[in-house]
Write an enzyme that holds these catalytic residues in place. Structure first.
Site, PDB file in Angstrom:
ATOM      1  N   LYS A  43       0.871  -1.180   0.000  1.00  0.00           N
ATOM      2  CA  LYS A  43       0.000   0.000   0.000  1.00  0.00           C
ATOM      3  C   LYS A  43       0.908   1.230   0.000  1.00  0.00           C
ATOM      4  O   LYS A  43       1.480   1.578   1.022  1.00  0.00           O
ATOM      5  CB  LYS A  43      -0.920   0.015   1.224  1.00  0.00           C
ATOM      6  CG  LYS A  43      -1.951   1.131   1.180  1.00  0.00           C
ATOM      7  CD  LYS A  43      -2.848   1.094   2.406  1.00  0.00           C
ATOM      8  CE  LYS A  43      -3.980   2.118   2.268  1.00  0.00           C
ATOM      9  NZ  LYS A  43      -3.486   3.497   2.099  1.00  0.00           N
ATOM     10  N   ASP A  45       2.385   4.875   0.053  1.00  0.00           N
ATOM     11  CA  ASP A  45       2.026   6.073   0.813  1.00  0.00           C
ATOM     12  C   ASP A  45       2.205   7.301  -0.063  1.00  0.00           C
ATOM     13  O   ASP A  45       3.230   7.990  -0.017  1.00  0.00           O
ATOM     14  CB  ASP A  45       2.920   6.155   2.056  1.00  0.00           C
ATOM     15  CG  ASP A  45       2.390   7.153   3.071  1.00  0.00           C
ATOM     16  OD1 ASP A  45       1.252   7.620   2.895  1.00  0.00           O
ATOM     17  OD2 ASP A  45       3.116   7.463   4.029  1.00  0.00           O
ATOM     18  N   GLU A 191       3.577   1.514   4.685  1.00  0.00           N
ATOM     19  CA  GLU A 191       2.233   1.847   5.171  1.00  0.00           C
ATOM     20  C   GLU A 191       1.339   0.631   5.377  1.00  0.00           C
ATOM     21  O   GLU A 191       0.500   0.616   6.274  1.00  0.00           O
ATOM     22  CB  GLU A 191       1.552   2.825   4.216  1.00  0.00           C
ATOM     23  CG  GLU A 191       0.222   3.342   4.764  1.00  0.00           C
ATOM     24  CD  GLU A 191      -0.497   4.254   3.793  1.00  0.00           C
ATOM     25  OE1 GLU A 191      -1.539   4.801   4.180  1.00  0.00           O
ATOM     26  OE2 GLU A 191      -0.037   4.413   2.657  1.00  0.00           O
TER      27      GLU A 191
END
Length: 344
Positions: A43, A45, A191
């Site tokens: 994921k 950032d 993240e």
């Protein structure tokens, strides 16, 4: 089909809508999990970005999640169309790298802190931007939304072989062992992870269980130094939190909402000892112009957060629970937060 959203484009004209197409969204998963039916990716950032690139027209349009034109902010990424054999619509994330790692603060600097109230030193070096591609929505007039994710990812890799162009990369992922992948991502301080079903279609504007995000949150025990009234039933709206520096000074590190009201709020307020002055080194901006009840810094709560900002604040803090077993004076400001803390 789980969830819901706007009509799914079926033709190229319906798909090619720069500034208007919505990206597919992910639901939050309660915990990391493993499944052979899913692909697991980092994921990133950064800023979500839909890419409309047309080599025939000689133009690339970088669209934010909410439809804004990001192209002027990242001109070095405006040449994606030169890498393509035909017009394409792509899903991606724009990240800024510092020492090889994504830095949201550096990305804010690149974008001028748009909408986030960032306070970044003017002398800070400009970090390079990287366009991380992770989905292919359409190519050469063909709509790929209905094709399974596995096929779309293969098509994306064919378009952008590894090392094909500076500033552009295809997001790597693993299949099956999502729990182990999450541990590696968390250990690297990233993240989190997005889990995507390999057989899932792409549904613009929809938030479904086809995509699930698992954030790699950290935890800290923080001290309550002030309360902003509000919330439901005239309860406690916001807690102003701090941590003690080695010299004993209490530094403000962020605020969290509790949602407490009624009996819960009265019970909390009964445990706090009001004081006439602010206990923090400086009065937090969050407290200016609002009714604030300053309290003795004795009550401790556990907070989840993503990272420390350059200003020494918690990013995306979330209230977890009370820590009645923790001595407030043991709640220390970590070294990584001291450089940006006022008075440090």
């Amino acid at each position: 089909m789980p969830g819901g959203g706007p009509p799914v484009p079926r033709t190229w004209d319906e798909l090619w809508q720069p500034g208007r197409l919505q990206p597919m969204l992910a639901r939050r998963a309660p915990a990391p999990f493993s499944s052979p039916a899913y692909r697991y990716e980092i994921k990133w950032d950064g800023y979500r970005c839909l890419v409309f690139a047309d080599p025939g027209a000689g133009r690339t349009f970088l669209q934010s999640r909410h439809g804004y034109d990001l192209t002027p902010l990242f001109p070095e990424l405006a040449g994606v169309h030169r890498l393509l054999p035909a017009a394409a619509v792509l899903d991606a994330e724009i990240v800024a790298l510092v020492d090889g790692r994504p830095s949201f603060a550096a990305l804010q600097q690149r974008a001028g802190g748009v909408g986030r109230g960032a306070r970044i030193p003017a002398a800070a070096p400009i970090a390079p931007a990287l366009l991380v591609l992770f989905d292919l929505l359409g190519l050469a007039g063909a709509v790929w939304l209905g094709r399974p994710l596995a096929e779309r990812v293969r098509g994306l890799k064919d378009l952008f072989p590894e090392g094909a162009a500076p500033g552009v990369a295809v997001s790597r992922g693993v299949e099956g062992d999502g729990a182990a992948f999450f541990r590696r991502v968390r250990d690297q301080g990233l993240e989190g992870v997005v889990a995507k079903r390999l057989d899932s279609p792409y549904l613009p504007g929809w938030r479904t269980a086809h995509w699930q995000k698992i954030k790699a949150e950290r935890e800290v025990d923080a001290v309550v130094g002030g309360v902003v009234p509000g919330g439901r039933a005239a309860g406690v709206g916001t807690l102003l939190l701090g941590l003690f520096a080695p010299d004993g000074a209490l530094h403000y590190v962020g605020h969290v909402s509790t949602g407490l009201g009624g009996e819960e709020a009265r019970h909390l307020l009964g445990r706090l000892r009001a004081r006439p002055t602010c206990p923090f080194v400086t009065v937090p901006a969050r407290a200016r112009g609002q009714p604030v009840v300053w309290v003795e810094p004795n009550l401790v709560c556990e907070v989840a957060y993503l990272e420390w900002t350059p200003q020494g604040h918690l990013r995306h803090p979330v209230f977890r629970r009370w820590r009645d077993d923790k001595d407030a004076r043991a709640c220390r400001l970590p070294a990584e937060a001291r450089a940006g803390a006022p008075g440090a």
